[in-house]
Write a protein that holds these residues in place. Structure first.
Motif, PDB file in Angstrom:
ATOM      1  N   GLY A  69     123.903  11.810  74.544  1.00 20.31           N
ATOM      2  CA  GLY A  69     125.274  11.755  74.050  1.00 20.31           C
ATOM      3  C   GLY A  69     126.292  12.238  75.061  1.00 20.31           C
ATOM      4  O   GLY A  69     126.061  13.220  75.771  1.00 20.31           O
ATOM      5  N   LEU A  70     127.428  11.564  75.097  1.00 20.90           N
ATOM      6  CA  LEU A  70     128.453  11.873  76.094  1.00 20.90           C
ATOM      7  C   LEU A  70     129.664  12.590  75.510  1.00 20.90           C
ATOM      8  O   LEU A  70     130.667  12.776  76.204  1.00 20.90           O
ATOM      9  CB  LEU A  70     128.911  10.575  76.775  1.00 20.90           C
ATOM     10  N   ASP A  71     129.591  13.006  74.239  1.00 17.65           N
ATOM     11  CA  ASP A  71     130.750  13.610  73.610  1.00 17.65           C
ATOM     12  C   ASP A  71     131.076  14.994  74.180  1.00 17.65           C
ATOM     13  O   ASP A  71     132.165  15.515  73.939  1.00 17.65           O
ATOM     14  CB  ASP A  71     130.552  13.709  72.090  1.00 17.65           C
ATOM     15  N   MET A  72     130.161  15.591  74.941  1.00 22.19           N
ATOM     16  CA  MET A  72     130.435  16.897  75.556  1.00 22.19           C
ATOM     17  C   MET A  72     131.137  16.765  76.903  1.00 22.19           C
ATOM     18  O   MET A  72     131.527  17.776  77.495  1.00 22.19           O
ATOM     19  CB  MET A  72     129.125  17.674  75.759  1.00 22.19           C
ATOM     20  N   ILE A  73     131.295  15.535  77.377  1.00 19.50           N
ATOM     21  CA  ILE A  73     131.890  15.308  78.691  1.00 19.50           C
ATOM     22  C   ILE A  73     133.172  14.500  78.540  1.00 19.50           C
ATOM     23  O   ILE A  73     133.162  13.418  77.953  1.00 19.50           O
ATOM     24  CB  ILE A  73     130.907  14.549  79.612  1.00 19.50           C
ATOM     25  N   PRO A  74     134.290  14.990  79.099  1.00 21.21           N
ATOM     26  CA  PRO A  74     135.519  14.183  79.103  1.00 21.21           C
ATOM     27  C   PRO A  74     135.397  13.098  80.182  1.00 21.21           C
ATOM     28  O   PRO A  74     135.851  13.266  81.315  1.00 21.21           O
ATOM     29  CB  PRO A  74     136.613  15.206  79.415  1.00 21.21           C
ATOM     30  N   VAL A  75     134.762  11.997  79.800  1.00 18.51           N
ATOM     31  CA  VAL A  75     134.405  10.958  80.772  1.00 18.51           C
ATOM     32  C   VAL A  75     135.648  10.373  81.443  1.00 18.51           C
ATOM     33  O   VAL A  75     135.651  10.115  82.653  1.00 18.51           O
ATOM     34  CB  VAL A  75     133.568   9.851  80.096  1.00 18.51           C
ATOM     35  N   GLU A  76     136.719  10.165  80.690  1.00 22.70           N
ATOM     36  CA  GLU A  76     137.927   9.584  81.280  1.00 22.70           C
ATOM     37  C   GLU A  76     138.516  10.504  82.341  1.00 22.70           C
ATOM     38  O   GLU A  76     138.962  10.047  83.400  1.00 22.70           O
ATOM     39  CB  GLU A  76     138.959   9.285  80.190  1.00 22.70           C
ATOM     40  N   THR A  77     138.504  11.804  82.072  1.00 24.25           N
ATOM     41  CA  THR A  77     138.999  12.769  83.052  1.00 24.25           C
ATOM     42  C   THR A  77     138.148  12.721  84.312  1.00 24.25           C
ATOM     43  O   THR A  77     138.663  12.741  85.440  1.00 24.25           O
ATOM     44  CB  THR A  77     138.992  14.191  82.466  1.00 24.25           C
ATOM     45  N   ALA A  78     136.829  12.661  84.131  1.00 23.87           N
ATOM     46  CA  ALA A  78     135.926  12.595  85.270  1.00 23.87           C
ATOM     47  C   ALA A  78     136.159  11.329  86.083  1.00 23.87           C
ATOM     48  O   ALA A  78     136.193  11.357  87.325  1.00 23.87           O
ATOM     49  CB  ALA A  78     134.475  12.661  84.792  1.00 23.87           C
ATOM     50  N   THR A  79     136.344  10.231  85.410  1.00 22.02           N
ATOM     51  CA  THR A  79     136.551   8.956  86.102  1.00 22.02           C
ATOM     52  C   THR A  79     137.837   8.978  86.911  1.00 22.02           C
ATOM     53  O   THR A  79     137.860   8.541  88.075  1.00 22.02           O
ATOM     54  CB  THR A  79     136.578   7.807  85.082  1.00 22.02           C
ATOM     55  N   ARG A  80     138.901   9.515  86.327  1.00 21.42           N
ATOM     56  CA  ARG A  80     140.174   9.602  87.051  1.00 21.42           C
ATOM     57  C   ARG A  80     140.048  10.488  88.288  1.00 21.42           C
ATOM     58  O   ARG A  80     140.740  10.276  89.289  1.00 21.42           O
ATOM     59  CB  ARG A  80     141.273  10.144  86.138  1.00 21.42           C
ATOM     60  N   ALA A  81     139.161  11.485  88.214  1.00 21.09           N
ATOM     61  CA  ALA A  81     138.995  12.414  89.331  1.00 21.09           C
ATOM     62  C   ALA A  81     137.961  11.925  90.354  1.00 21.09           C
ATOM     63  O   ALA A  81     137.736  12.592  91.368  1.00 21.09           O
ATOM     64  CB  ALA A  81     138.577  13.785  88.799  1.00 21.09           C
ATOM     65  N   GLY A  82     137.316  10.788  90.080  1.00 26.45           N
ATOM     66  CA  GLY A  82     136.292  10.303  90.989  1.00 26.45           C
ATOM     67  C   GLY A  82     135.010  11.092  90.913  1.00 26.45           C
ATOM     68  O   GLY A  82     134.279  11.222  91.900  1.00 26.45           O
ATOM     69  N   VAL A  83     134.716  11.621  89.734  1.00 28.68           N
ATOM     70  CA  VAL A  83     133.490  12.395  89.500  1.00 28.68           C
ATOM     71  C   VAL A  83     132.515  11.526  88.712  1.00 28.68           C
ATOM     72  O   VAL A  83     132.877  10.942  87.677  1.00 28.68           O
ATOM     73  CB  VAL A  83     133.794  13.692  88.718  1.00 28.68           C
ATOM     74  N   LEU A  84     131.283  11.425  89.182  1.00 27.88           N
ATOM     75  CA  LEU A  84     130.277  10.621  88.515  1.00 27.88           C
ATOM     76  C   LEU A  84     129.775  11.310  87.248  1.00 27.88           C
ATOM     77  O   LEU A  84     129.703  12.535  87.187  1.00 27.88           O
ATOM     78  CB  LEU A  84     129.096  10.367  89.450  1.00 27.88           C
ATOM     79  N   VAL A  85     129.431  10.501  86.266  1.00 25.91           N
ATOM     80  CA  VAL A  85     128.827  10.999  85.036  1.00 25.91           C
ATOM     81  C   VAL A  85     127.514  10.246  84.824  1.00 25.91           C
ATOM     82  O   VAL A  85     127.472   9.017  84.903  1.00 25.91           O
ATOM     83  CB  VAL A  85     129.743  10.793  83.818  1.00 25.91           C
ATOM     84  N   ALA A  86     126.454  10.998  84.584  1.00 24.54           N
ATOM     85  CA  ALA A  86     125.143  10.407  84.310  1.00 24.54           C
ATOM     86  C   ALA A  86     124.553  11.074  83.082  1.00 24.54           C
ATOM     87  O   ALA A  86     124.930  12.193  82.726  1.00 24.54           O
ATOM     88  CB  ALA A  86     124.209  10.570  85.508  1.00 24.54           C
ATOM     89  N   ASN A  87     123.637  10.378  82.442  1.00 24.18           N
ATOM     90  CA  ASN A  87     122.962  10.973  81.280  1.00 24.18           C
ATOM     91  C   ASN A  87     121.483  10.666  81.337  1.00 24.18           C
ATOM     92  O   ASN A  87     120.984  10.043  82.286  1.00 24.18           O
ATOM     93  CB  ASN A  87     123.598  10.506  79.969  1.00 24.18           C
TER      94      ASN A  87
END
Length: 321
Positions: A69-87
């Motif tokens: 689940g990705l609800d613990m990660i502000p994915v949009e904020t990460a994307t705007r900052a150029g930070v990768l998100v993986a699960n």
């Protein structure tokens, strides 16, 4: 620096420590995570990440979810900052599916009542519930969400208990041939056991409200291993107190930790667990091993296999390549 919001399996701790400087938050709170993650390049996520951490840490490469689940990660904020998100999808699917089966069996055999009365009132009072127990075999299970958990659960229900399996999903291509896909209304009106294992989205928030609960068969059970806000809690409590539902097993809640004063604690035919359906020693090791592998890839300059925000790649590459 590799930062984790929680302690991890000892083998995983050793693996991450071998990659680089590894630190664990003193508590899984927003305050501790925010203050202690300073300088983090990689964050292992098992608790909500404050958006300001992502915005502040200019050297942050990736957030790796210890779970699906990705609800613990502000994915949009990460994307705007150029930070990768993986699960880590699927690593604890069998664990959650087992929890559902255990919960259904316990509710049908009235285990909460039996256990309470045997301990507090004696053998005769505890055993009196046996005449009202029901069997799982042959019942119809309705699964909302046919991802990794839903498919594992369908197999267990069919092959282990001879259950008829029906489902509602937005991805018809994910439905096994032996499972009947239906509209939500059809599932609600047919299922003896309704299981929620869908992601929390704007479409699923409040999906099971008072009207949906009243469409369930009288005497049905509800098991929620999705996310708390998928169900309207007050409406669920009303449906149980009225006798329309014979019981529920709830692993996830609107607000966590669940306050001790919550009305759910007053219901004897409800099994409450503290968001642990996917946690066993085995699942923690499996999830942690994939997390360590992903972090090893990122630290070596490669991309994670389970990247969920490819939109961040252009800015990520400008920052680190």
């Amino acid at each position: 620096m590799i930062f984790s919001t929680h302690p991890l399996h000892p083998e995983v701790t050793d693996a991450l420590s071998a990659i680089g400087d590894y630190r664990v938050a003193s508590a899984p709170s927003a305050k501790a995570i925010s203050s202690e993650s300073e300088g983090a390049e990689l964050i292992v996520v098992r608790a909500p990440i404050p958006p300001e951490v992502i915005e502040r840490e200019k050297g942050l490469r990736a957030l790796v979810r210890h779970g699906a689940g990705l609800d613990m990660i502000p994915v949009e904020t990460a994307t705007r900052a150029g930070v990768l998100v993986a699960n880590v999808p699927g690593a604890n699917a069998i664990t959650v599916a087992e929890h559902v089966i255990w919960s259904a069996l316990a509710l049908l055999r009235r285990y909460p009542n039996v256990n309470d009365d045997l301990r507090a009132r004696g053998w005769v009072e505890g055993r009196a519930h046996a005449d009202h127990g029901r069997e799982l075999t042959g019942k119809t299970i309705g699964i909302v969400g046919m991802g990794n958990v839903g498919r594992k659960l369908a197999g267990m229900a069919q092959h282990g208990f001879g259950m008829e399996v029906i489902c509602h999903t937005r991805r018809p291509d994910s439905v096994p041939q032996s499972v009947r896909a239906m509209s939500l209304d059809q599932v609600l009106g047919t299922a003896d056991v309704l299981v929620l294992c869908c992601p929390l989205t704007e479409q699923t928030r409040g999906l099971i409200d008072a009207a949906a609960l009243m469409r369930l068969k009288p005497g049905a059970l509800l098991i929620n291993v999705a996310r708390g806000p998928v169900v309207v809690e007050d409406a669920l409590i009303d449906a149980i107190e009225s006798g329309h539902l014979s019981g529920a097993a709830i692993d996830v809640f609107d607000h966590q930790p669940l306050p001790n004063s919550h009305r759910l604690f007053d219901l004897r035919n409800v099994i409450l667990t503290p968001h642990m359906a996917g946690i066993t020693e085995e699942s923690m090791l499996r999830m942690g091993q994939v997390v360590a592998a992903e972090i090893r890839r990122i630290a070596a300059g490669d991309l994670p296999e389970n990247l969920v925000n490819p939109e961040a790649l252009d800015l990520y590459r400008k920052r680190f390549v």
